[in-house]
Design a protein around this motif. Structure first.
Motif, short mmCIF file in Angstrom:
data_model
loop_
_atom_site.label_atom_id
_atom_site.label_comp_id
_atom_site.label_asym_id
_atom_site.label_seq_id
_atom_site.Cartn_x
_atom_site.Cartn_y
_atom_site.Cartn_z
N ASN A 346 0.84 -1.19 0.00
CA ASN A 346 0.00 0.00 0.00
C ASN A 346 0.87 1.25 0.00
O ASN A 346 1.11 1.88 1.03
CB ASN A 346 -0.92 -0.02 1.22
N GLU A 387 -0.19 6.15 -6.13
CA GLU A 387 -1.33 6.89 -6.66
C GLU A 387 -1.57 6.56 -8.13
O GLU A 387 -2.70 6.46 -8.59
CB GLU A 387 -1.11 8.39 -6.48
N LYS A 390 -3.17 3.22 -8.28
CA LYS A 390 -4.56 3.35 -7.86
C LYS A 390 -5.40 3.97 -8.96
O LYS A 390 -6.54 3.51 -9.23
CB LYS A 390 -4.63 4.22 -6.60
N GLN A 391 -4.87 5.01 -9.62
CA GLN A 391 -5.61 5.67 -10.70
C GLN A 391 -5.86 4.71 -11.86
O GLN A 391 -6.94 4.71 -12.46
CB GLN A 391 -4.84 6.89 -11.18
N GLU A 394 -8.69 2.51 -10.91
CA GLU A 394 -9.95 3.25 -10.98
C GLU A 394 -10.37 3.44 -12.44
O GLU A 394 -11.57 3.35 -12.76
CB GLU A 394 -9.81 4.60 -10.28
#
Length: 607
Positions: A346, A387, A390-391, A394
């Motif tokens: 993470n 990030e 993660k993007q 998404e």
């Protein structure tokens, strides 16, 4: 994640990892007498191939500045971008050494024997033996695993290995879900895994230093050569300066950051193409191991965890840095015995401060980051990598939400195709003529679907989706159905408006990415040759051939007929192409009688 064991993370037992390290070091010591050694104990379920390293400059660089070249697509067909169809880059010197290994040794036959004996195959290498292990593992995956000849994937386990390939190299391995089979151990202060981030002009003297320092036959063995006291710091600083440029460039581009100074400098300084991939296990030196498998995080970590304070830039400290390249075996014995492992998954939540976290897990991660010497800037880079990941996830979730809309659109186009057949006209010709309200409605649906797919293709082109997206079965299936059903409408629209007269043939300059990309998805997934799954462009071929004299295109006509016969037989191409008023039927019946009498599709159309 705290508390996991190395064996659970990698899929390899600690015993096998230690054995691999021992053999890798041993193989390195055998150069130049042996290219590799391997261990095949009777009764053992595994066999380990260990490759010799080399410090000869031409075994690292074949050309200036970085020595990269395109991979051999015949041996490594998966190492390419399916979107841009760009072939991955690999270090040419490493690639040439591997080619020689296949040609001049019994390596391939010994691997074949291991496969027939149902062994778990492990390829390993220390230093520049690492790239040999990496290329051998990819070769094995292409030769045995991808065609389902052998179901047990190999492992590549490297120790202090230099980087091997570029971003596409890394992307392709993640797309194929192969990156997990590559385990790379790196000592925090080992300079060798960073060498390929610098050009040969900056590292040639350094490679000689490393040879003198690591070769037992050298008088300077394990000592920084006195005569080159200035060369050692210069070598180290050059590598790190280039590593900084690469890390900064890589950090800015994916997140869309702008840095005018960086852009200006990039015009004058060439950036190394090499990028990490696979699982990286950083050996901190105190028995603690830090694990990352995000290549966008590994790249800046290679730079930031090897920062020196002004007082450390001296011969004694550099001696320690050079020595770290030689202590993998002893370090691993200690670390694997302690099992003090921090697996950082993470990334977006890693602490920016060096102060202890609020709970045990956070404090343990923070302690590992402190042991790596990571500044706030370094931690920001790791967060940025998190990030970005993660993007991408998404974006994938948002793209997945379009599936129902796409299926509904395809259902409507299929209804249009069926209604056209009832009217005894193929849907290609009906759409080309545009004489009915249904034709207009089909065009609206075509444009809606094109908009959805074009957005997806643009994301793929910009690497805004996870690397594994193009390998997902549901999207390969959806893309294939979309391409077969809708591309004929694009082709009909193109020739209806005579765009070919201005732009040229549809296949040369006008075919959209939404069809080119999805075709390559299927060809890659089903191990088809590039361009073999071209059924959706059938009408484009017909449109071009029917405007040319038969004598000029005879061979192309024969090829298209052979393809059409197979596609119609297999139900891939609808039988509406054979209707009497079909553009194809009219053209074919106008061909010379002698040709038609021997045609493979004569039974479909008559003469």
């Amino acid at each position: 994640m705290v508390g996991e064991k190395v064996g659970d993370i990698t899929g390899l037992s600690e015993e096998l990892i230690l054995k691999s390290c021992k053999l890798a070091i041993k193989a390195h010591e055998k150069f130049p007498g042996k290219l590799y050694i391997y261990e095949k104990n009777r009764g053992s379920t595994d066999v380990v191939f260990a490759f010799a390293g080399s410090w000869l400059v031409d075994h690292w660089y074949s050309r200036k500045p970085f020595g990269e070249t395109k991979v051999d697509a015949s041996k490594f067909p998966s190492l390419r971008s399916l979107g841009s169809d760009e072939i991955a880059l690999v270090n040419e010197a490493f690639s040439t050494r591997f080619e020689q290994l296949l040609i001049k040794s019994s390596f391939a036959s010994e691997v074949e024997k291991a496969v027939s004996d149902r062994k778990q195959v492990v390829f390993t290498g220390h230093s520049s033996g690492g790239p040999m292990a990496i290329l051998a593992a990819i070769w094995f995956l292409e030769k045995y695993v991808r065609p389902n000849i052998y179901q047990m994937p190999p492992y590549s386990v490297t120790f202090g290995s230099p980087l091997v390939g570029n971003r596409i190299f890394s992307h392709a391995l993640r797309r194929e879900n192969w990156a997990r089979y590559f385990i790379n151990f790196v000592m925090r202060h080992d300079i060798v895994p960073r060498i390929m981030l610098a050009p040969i002009s900056s590292t040639e003297q350094g490679l000689k230093l490393m040879h003198d320092f690591t070769s037992p036959k050298s008088q300077s063995f394990q000592h920084v050569p006195i005569g080159n006291s200035a060369a050692a710091p210069a070598f180290f600083l050059s590598v790190m300066r280039n590593a900084s440029s690469v890390a900064s460039h890589a950090a800015c581009n994916p997140m869309g950051w702008t840095n005018l100074l960086l852009e200006t400098v990039s015009c004058f300084i060439e950036i190394s193409p090499y990028r990490p991939f696979g699982t990286y296990i950083f050996c901190i030196g105190n028995g603690k191991l830090v694990v990352l498998d995000n290549p966008d995080a590994v790249l800046p970590l290679l730079f930031y965890c090897l920062q020196l304070s002004p007082g450390e830039e001296n011969a004694e400290f550099l001696h320690g840095i050079f020595k770290e390249h030689l202590v993998y075996e002893s370090e691993l014995k200690e670390s694997l015995n302690m099992q003090n492992v921090v697996y950082i998954k993470n990334l977006i939540d890693i602490p920016l401060s060096s102060d202890a976290g609020t709970n045990y897990a956070a404090a343990t991660v923070n302690s590992a980051l402190n042991d790596l010497g990571l500044s706030t800037r370094a931690r920001l880079c790791l967060r940025a990598a998190g990030e970005l990941e993660k993007q991408k996830l998404e974006n994938q979730k948002r793209v997945d939400s379009n599936q129902d809309t796409i299926w509904e659109g395809l259902r409507r186009v299929q209804e249009y195709q069926t209604n056209c057949e009832i009217r005894k006209i193929g849907y290609y010709d009906a759409f080309r003529n545009q004489r009915d309200a249904n034709d207009f409605n089909a065009n609206v649906k075509r444009l809606e679907l094109a908009g959805i797919w074009d957005e997806i293709m643009e994301m793929i082109k910009k690497y805004e989706l996870p690397d594994g997206f193009e390998g997902r079965k549901e999207w390969i299936e959806l893309g294939t159905i979309f391409r077969r059903l809708v591309e004929p409408l694009d082709i009909a629209n193109y020739y209806r408006h005579l765009k070919n007269e201005d732009t040229g043939p549809y296949m040369v300059k006008a075919r959209p990415k939404r069809y080119r990309y999805t075709q390559r998805w299927r060809e890659q997934a089903e191990m088809r040759s590039i361009g073999s799954s071209s059924e959706s462009t059938f009408w484009a071929e017909v449109e071009e051939l029917r405007t040319k004299p038969y004598s000029e295109v005879k061979d192309k006509v024969l090829r298209l007929e052979g393809q059409a016969f197979a596609w119609i037989r297999d139900g891939i191409l609808g039988k509406d192409v054979l209707l009497d008023e079909s553009t194809f039927t009219k053209w074919w019946r106008a061909l010379p009688v002698q040709h038609k009498s021997g045609s493979c599709i004569a039974s479909y159309l008559g003469n």
